[in-house]
Design an enzyme around this catalytic site. Structure first.
Site, PDB file in Angstrom:
ATOM      1  N   CYS A 114       0.806  -1.235   0.000  1.00  0.00           N
ATOM      2  CA  CYS A 114       0.000   0.000   0.000  1.00  0.00           C
ATOM      3  C   CYS A 114       0.831   1.273   0.000  1.00  0.00           C
ATOM      4  CB  CYS A 114      -0.939   0.013   1.201  1.00  0.00           C
ATOM      5  SG  CYS A 114      -1.908  -1.483   1.306  1.00  0.00           S
ATOM      6  N   HIS A 254      -3.532   6.646   2.769  1.00  0.00           N
ATOM      7  CA  HIS A 254      -3.977   5.377   2.174  1.00  0.00           C
ATOM      8  C   HIS A 254      -5.361   5.009   2.710  1.00  0.00           C
ATOM      9  CE1 HIS A 254      -4.355   1.328   0.946  1.00  0.00           C
ATOM     10  NE2 HIS A 254      -4.034   0.800   2.106  1.00  0.00           N
ATOM     11  N   ASN A 284     -10.249  -0.732  -0.090  1.00  0.00           N
ATOM     12  CA  ASN A 284      -8.787  -0.633  -0.032  1.00  0.00           C
ATOM     13  C   ASN A 284      -8.209  -1.127  -1.358  1.00  0.00           C
ATOM     14  OD1 ASN A 284      -6.051  -1.055   0.408  1.00  0.00           O
ATOM     15  ND2 ASN A 284      -6.311  -1.943   2.437  1.00  0.00           N
TER      16      ASN A 284
HETATM   17  N1  ACO Z   1     -18.630  -9.454   8.715  1.00  0.00           N
HETATM   18  C1  ACO Z   1     -19.123  -9.744   9.936  1.00  0.00           C
HETATM   19  N2  ACO Z   1     -18.323 -10.083  10.980  1.00  0.00           N
HETATM   20  C2  ACO Z   1     -17.004 -10.113  10.762  1.00  0.00           C
HETATM   21  C3  ACO Z   1     -16.435  -9.814   9.509  1.00  0.00           C
HETATM   22  C4  ACO Z   1     -17.305  -9.457   8.474  1.00  0.00           C
HETATM   23  N3  ACO Z   1     -16.866  -9.157   7.240  1.00  0.00           N
HETATM   24  N4  ACO Z   1     -15.092  -9.910   9.621  1.00  0.00           N
HETATM   25  C5  ACO Z   1     -14.816 -10.265  10.880  1.00  0.00           C
HETATM   26  N5  ACO Z   1     -15.985 -10.391  11.564  1.00  0.00           N
HETATM   27  C6  ACO Z   1     -16.161 -10.758  12.964  1.00  0.00           C
HETATM   28  C7  ACO Z   1     -14.985 -11.533  13.512  1.00  0.00           C
HETATM   29  O1  ACO Z   1     -15.111 -12.910  13.223  1.00  0.00           O
HETATM   30  C8  ACO Z   1     -15.113 -11.233  14.980  1.00  0.00           C
HETATM   31  O2  ACO Z   1     -16.100 -12.071  15.531  1.00  0.00           O
HETATM   32  P1  ACO Z   1     -15.901 -12.728  17.001  1.00  0.00           P
HETATM   33  O3  ACO Z   1     -15.823 -11.546  17.934  1.00  0.00           O
HETATM   34  O4  ACO Z   1     -17.114 -13.548  17.168  1.00  0.00           O
HETATM   35  O5  ACO Z   1     -14.613 -13.481  16.930  1.00  0.00           O
HETATM   36  C9  ACO Z   1     -15.639  -9.817  15.032  1.00  0.00           C
HETATM   37  O6  ACO Z   1     -16.224  -9.575  13.744  1.00  0.00           O
HETATM   38  C10 ACO Z   1     -14.559  -8.786  15.264  1.00  0.00           C
HETATM   39  O7  ACO Z   1     -13.472  -9.047  14.377  1.00  0.00           O
HETATM   40  P2  ACO Z   1     -12.162  -8.188  14.411  1.00  0.00           P
HETATM   41  O8  ACO Z   1     -11.166  -8.757  13.463  1.00  0.00           O
HETATM   42  O9  ACO Z   1     -11.757  -8.032  15.831  1.00  0.00           O
HETATM   43  O10 ACO Z   1     -12.726  -6.798  13.854  1.00  0.00           O
HETATM   44  P3  ACO Z   1     -12.016  -5.426  13.839  1.00  0.00           P
HETATM   45  O11 ACO Z   1     -12.848  -4.461  14.576  1.00  0.00           O
HETATM   46  O12 ACO Z   1     -10.560  -5.520  14.201  1.00  0.00           O
HETATM   47  O13 ACO Z   1     -12.103  -5.022  12.296  1.00  0.00           O
HETATM   48  C11 ACO Z   1     -10.707  -4.958  10.314  1.00  0.00           C
HETATM   49  C12 ACO Z   1     -11.452  -5.839  11.329  1.00  0.00           C
HETATM   50  C13 ACO Z   1     -11.731  -4.084   9.614  1.00  0.00           C
HETATM   51  C14 ACO Z   1     -10.019  -5.858   9.317  1.00  0.00           C
HETATM   52  C15 ACO Z   1      -9.699  -4.078  11.062  1.00  0.00           C
HETATM   53  O14 ACO Z   1      -8.927  -4.857  11.936  1.00  0.00           O
HETATM   54  C16 ACO Z   1      -8.735  -3.378  10.129  1.00  0.00           C
HETATM   55  O15 ACO Z   1      -9.114  -2.484   9.391  1.00  0.00           O
HETATM   56  N6  ACO Z   1      -7.432  -3.682  10.175  1.00  0.00           N
HETATM   57  C17 ACO Z   1      -6.426  -2.974   9.406  1.00  0.00           C
HETATM   58  C18 ACO Z   1      -6.415  -3.357   7.973  1.00  0.00           C
HETATM   59  C19 ACO Z   1      -5.397  -2.506   7.252  1.00  0.00           C
HETATM   60  O16 ACO Z   1      -5.221  -1.350   7.565  1.00  0.00           O
HETATM   61  N7  ACO Z   1      -4.655  -3.025   6.344  1.00  0.00           N
HETATM   62  C20 ACO Z   1      -3.636  -2.122   5.785  1.00  0.00           C
HETATM   63  C21 ACO Z   1      -2.925  -2.579   4.781  1.00  0.00           C
HETATM   64  S1  ACO Z   1      -3.746  -3.599   3.587  1.00  0.00           S
HETATM   65  C22 ACO Z   1      -2.488  -4.084   2.516  1.00  0.00           C
HETATM   66  O17 ACO Z   1      -1.361  -3.866   2.748  1.00  0.00           O
HETATM   67  C23 ACO Z   1      -2.838  -4.903   1.308  1.00  0.00           C
END
Ligand code: ACO
Length: 327
Positions: A114, A254, A284
Site C-alpha cells: 500500500c 492510504h 482498499n
Molecule cells: N462481517 C461480519 N463479521 C465479521 C467480519 C465481516 N466481514 N469480519 C470479521 N468479523 C467478525 C470476527 O469474526 C469477529 O467475531 P468474534 O468476535 O465472534 O470473533 C468480530 O467480527 C470482530 O473481528 P475483528 O477482526 O476483531 O474486527 P475489527 O474491529 O478488528 O475489524 C478490520 C477488522 C476491519 C479488518 C480491522 O482490523 C482493520 O481495518 N485492520 C487494518 C487493515 C489494514 O489497515 N490493512 C492495511 C494494509 S492492507 C495491505 O497492505 C494490502
C-alpha cells in the site's frame, strides 16, 4: 535553487463492475452494517474477466499523459507499484510501456504494497533532482479481487481493484516534492501476507488448501501497527518541512479503513474537508488508493497551485511512508 519534481498530470481507471456490501451478504456471513461501521466501505470495483492489472494501469497512464500534455515517447521512466502484477515476468511496467508506446522509457515494478505510490514518487523525485529534464510516469495499480479469498469474510469485504497514475517533471520553481520518508519492518511480515505463488512454496494442493494464494491478515494487529506508524511518519514529514496543521491544504492517506482515516485526522487536528476520502466507493485498493484519490481531488478542483499536500501510507511488509509537496 535545486530541481524539484512536480506532478503535471494525474489519471485513474476503475473497473465498471460495482460490488456493494449487499452483494457480499450473498457470498459470506457478513452485513452491510458490519462493513460500514468497521471500515466505512459501501462498495468496491471488481475487474471483469480478462480485465488485467496492466489494462487498468494503461488507462490510468493515458489519462495522466493527456492531462500533462506529454506524449508517450517523451517518458524516460515508468514505475509501477503493485502487489498483483499480471504475471511474475514481465513486469506491469513493461506491459504498460508496450501498450502506450513509450519505447524510450526504462521500466520498473516495485513491490511495496500500500505504500508503493509514495515509494514510486520518492524514486522519481530522486531521478528528477539529478536531471531536471526527465519525465517519469508513476502508477499504482491493483487487481486485488484475484488475490482475495471470497469465502473469508475477514478480508474479502475490504479490498477493491483500480489504478491511478501521475506524470512527473522537473522545475526550478519553489514547488513540487519537498520531502519523502520511507520505512519498513520485515520482522512483522507474517501479519499481512500472500505466502504462496512465489518461489518459496510449491504451487501444490497443500499450498491451495492452506489458502496461501490469498491475502491473509491479522486485522487487529495490522490496525495497531498502522495507526502508530502513520502517526509517526506524518509528524516526521511535517517536522521536515516545518509545517503545522493549519499549513495543510489537502491530505491523502492510504484508504485502508475509515477508522484509521479518522484516527489520522484527529491526531493531526485536521478539519474534515482537508482529508480526502473515497474509501466508501472503492475500498482498499492498496498501491492504487492514493493516486486514485489524488486524481479525483485534482479533477474535482480540490488542488490549487501552491497547495500544501501531505501523503501517507501503510501496508504489508510492513512498509510505510510519507511525502510532503507544494502543488
Ligand atoms: N462481517 C461480519 N463479521 C465479521 C467480519 C465481516 N466481514 N469480519 C470479521 N468479523 C467478525 C470476527 O469474526 C469477529 O467475531 P468474534 O468476535 O465472534 O470473533 C468480530 O467480527 C470482530 O473481528 P475483528 O477482526 O476483531 O474486527 P475489527 O474491529 O478488528 O475489524 C478490520 C477488522 C476491519 C479488518 C480491522 O482490523 C482493520 O481495518 N485492520 C487494518 C487493515 C489494514 O489497515 N490493512 C492495511 C494494509 S492492507 C495491505 O497492505 C494490502
Amino acid at each position: 535553487m535545486r530541481s524539484r519534481a512536480v506532478i503535471i498530470g494525474t489519471g485513474s481507471a476503475l473497473p465498471s463492475r460495482v460490488m456493494t456490501n449487499r452483494d457480499l451478504e450473498a457470498l459470506v456471513d457478513t452485513s452491510d452494517e458490519w462493513i460500514r461501521t468497521r471500515t466505512g466501505i459501501l462498495e468496491r470495483r471488481i475487474a471483469s474477466e480478462g480485465e488485467n492489472n496492466s489494462d487498468l494501469a494503461t488507462r490510468a497512464a493515458l489519462n495522466a499523459l493527456e492531462m500533462a500534455g506529454v506524449k508517450p515517447d517523451e517518458i524516460d521512466l515508468i514505475i509501477v507499484a503493485t502487489l498483483t502484477p499480471d504475471m511474475p515476468m514481465p513486469s506491469v511496467a513493461c506491459l504498460v510501456q508496450k501498450n502506450i508506446g513509450a519505447f524510450r522509457a526504462g521500466v520498473l515494478d516495485i513491490s511495496v504494497t500500500c505504500s508503493g505510490f509514495i515509494y514510486g514518487l520518492s524514486i522519481a523525485d530522486k531521478f528528477i533532482q539529478a536531471d531536471r529534464k526527465l519525465k517519469i510516469l508513476v502508477i499504482g495499480s491493483e487487481v486485488l479481487s484475484r488475490r482475495v479469498n471470497w469465502q473469508d469474510r475477514t478480508t474479502c469485504v475490504l479490498f477493491g481493484d483500480g489504478a491511478g497514475a501521475a506524470v512527473l517533471a522537473g522545475t526550478r520553481e519553489d514547488r513540487g516534492i519537498l520531502s519523502t520518508h520511507l520505512h519498513g519492518d520485515g520482522r512483522l511480515w507474517e501479519l499481512l501476507a500472500i505466502r504462496g505463488l512465489g518461489t518459496a512454496v510449491p504451487a501444490d494442493e497443500e499450498m491451495l488448501s492452506r489458502g496461501w494464494q490469498y491475502i491473509q491478515m491479522q486485522g487487529k494487529d495490522v490496525f495497531k501497527h498502522a495507526v502508530k506508524a502513520l502517526e509517526a511518519v506524518t509528524w516526521e514529514a511535517m517536522d521536515a518541512v516545518g509545517w503545522k496543521t493549519d499549513a495543510l491544504d489537502m491530505v491523502f492517506c492510504h484508504q485502508a479503513n475509515m477508522r484509521i482515516l479518522d484516527f489520522v485526522r484527529e491526531r493531526l487536528g485536521l478539519s474534515e474537508d482537508k482529508l480526502f476520502i473515497n474509501i466508501h466507493k472503492y475500498g482498499n485498493t492498496s498501491a492504487a488508493s492514493i493516486p486514485i484519490a489524488l486524481d479525483e481531488a485534482n479533477r474535482g478542483g480540490r488542488l490549487f497551485a501552491g497547495a500544501n499536500v501531505l501523503m501517507m501510507a501503510f501496508g504489508g511488509g510492513f512498509t510505510w511512508g510519507s511525502l510532503a509537496m507544494r502543488w
